[in-house]
Design a protein around this motif. Structure first.
Motif, PDB file in Angstrom:
ATOM      1  N   GLY A  12     -24.133 -32.166  20.590  1.00 16.12           N
ATOM      2  CA  GLY A  12     -24.773 -30.860  20.442  1.00 16.12           C
ATOM      3  C   GLY A  12     -23.859 -29.724  20.840  1.00 16.12           C
ATOM      4  N   ARG A  52     -25.924 -37.096  23.019  1.00 15.24           N
ATOM      5  CA  ARG A  52     -26.541 -35.993  22.277  1.00 15.24           C
ATOM      6  C   ARG A  52     -26.085 -34.641  22.824  1.00 15.24           C
ATOM      7  NH1 ARG A  52     -27.858 -37.210  17.287  1.00 15.24           N
ATOM      8  NH2 ARG A  52     -29.034 -39.119  17.277  1.00 15.24           N
ATOM      9  N   THR A  70     -29.389 -27.613  23.368  1.00 14.71           N
ATOM     10  CA  THR A  70     -28.113 -28.254  23.059  1.00 14.71           C
ATOM     11  C   THR A  70     -28.344 -29.659  22.519  1.00 14.71           C
ATOM     12  OG1 THR A  70     -26.941 -26.942  24.713  1.00 14.71           O
ATOM     13  CG2 THR A  70     -25.881 -28.985  24.006  1.00 14.71           C
ATOM     14  N   GLU A  71     -29.233 -30.396  23.152  1.00 15.14           N
ATOM     15  CA  GLU A  71     -29.486 -31.770  22.721  1.00 15.14           C
ATOM     16  C   GLU A  71     -30.365 -31.840  21.476  1.00 15.14           C
ATOM     17  OE1 GLU A  71     -31.051 -33.689  26.204  1.00 15.14           O
ATOM     18  OE2 GLU A  71     -29.195 -33.324  27.326  1.00 15.14           O
ATOM     19  N   TRP A 116     -29.066 -28.674  18.482  1.00 18.10           N
ATOM     20  CA  TRP A 116     -27.669 -28.848  18.069  1.00 18.10           C
ATOM     21  C   TRP A 116     -27.260 -30.310  17.983  1.00 18.10           C
ATOM     22  CZ3 TRP A 116     -26.064 -24.703  15.846  1.00 18.10           C
ATOM     23  CH2 TRP A 116     -26.558 -23.466  16.260  1.00 18.10           C
ATOM     24  N   GLY A 117     -27.711 -31.151  18.902  1.00 23.36           N
ATOM     25  CA  GLY A 117     -27.312 -32.559  18.918  1.00 23.36           C
ATOM     26  C   GLY A 117     -28.103 -33.441  17.982  1.00 23.36           C
TER      27      GLY A 117
END
Length: 129
Positions: A12, A8, A44-45, A48-49
């Motif tokens: 991300g 992820r 980020t995870e 976005w991920g």
């Protein structure tokens, strides 16, 4: 970090870079400290991920939705960042304008008015570059 988290995070980061651009993401990473590193990993995870990487909406559609939500919430810096990101997502100025008209009706004229001022400023900067 588990294997799923690692996946992820990589996904991300790829999506985050494709939307916000390498320069923006590189700055965020360079400015990260021990204090906010867990937050950077989370967005980020998760954002976005998980969300931005889903196949159901295009990046253009997600961009439009995100700008409308951020405008409705009065998140000025984030509105500016995501308006700038439209250069990478394919959301047009007309798309942004339509989203902000929706904000005016569903979240209030002052929120939309302020976001329109931000978008105009960002577009002027982008045109000058």
């Amino acid at each position: 970090m588990t294997e799923v988290e690692t996946y992820r995070h990589r996904l991300g980061m790829e999506t985050r870079r494709s939307v916000l651009g390498d320069a923006h993401v590189d700055r965020a990473i360079a400015n990260s400290t021990d204090f906010d590193e867990p937050f950077q990993a989370l967005i980020t995870e998760a954002a976005w991920g998980h969300v931005w990487s889903r196949p159901n909406f295009t990046k253009r559609e997600r961009s439009i939705i995100t700008i409308a939500l951020l405008a409705a919430l009065g998140q000025d810096e984030e509105v500016a960042m995501h308006v700038r990101a439209t250069a990478n997502t394919g959301a047009s100025r007309e798309d942004v304008r339509e989203a902000l008209l929706h904000v005016a009706i569903y979240a209030g004229v002052p929120a939309a008015n302020h976001a329109i001022k931000i978008a105009k400023r960002v577009y002027e900067q982008m045109d000058a570059e």
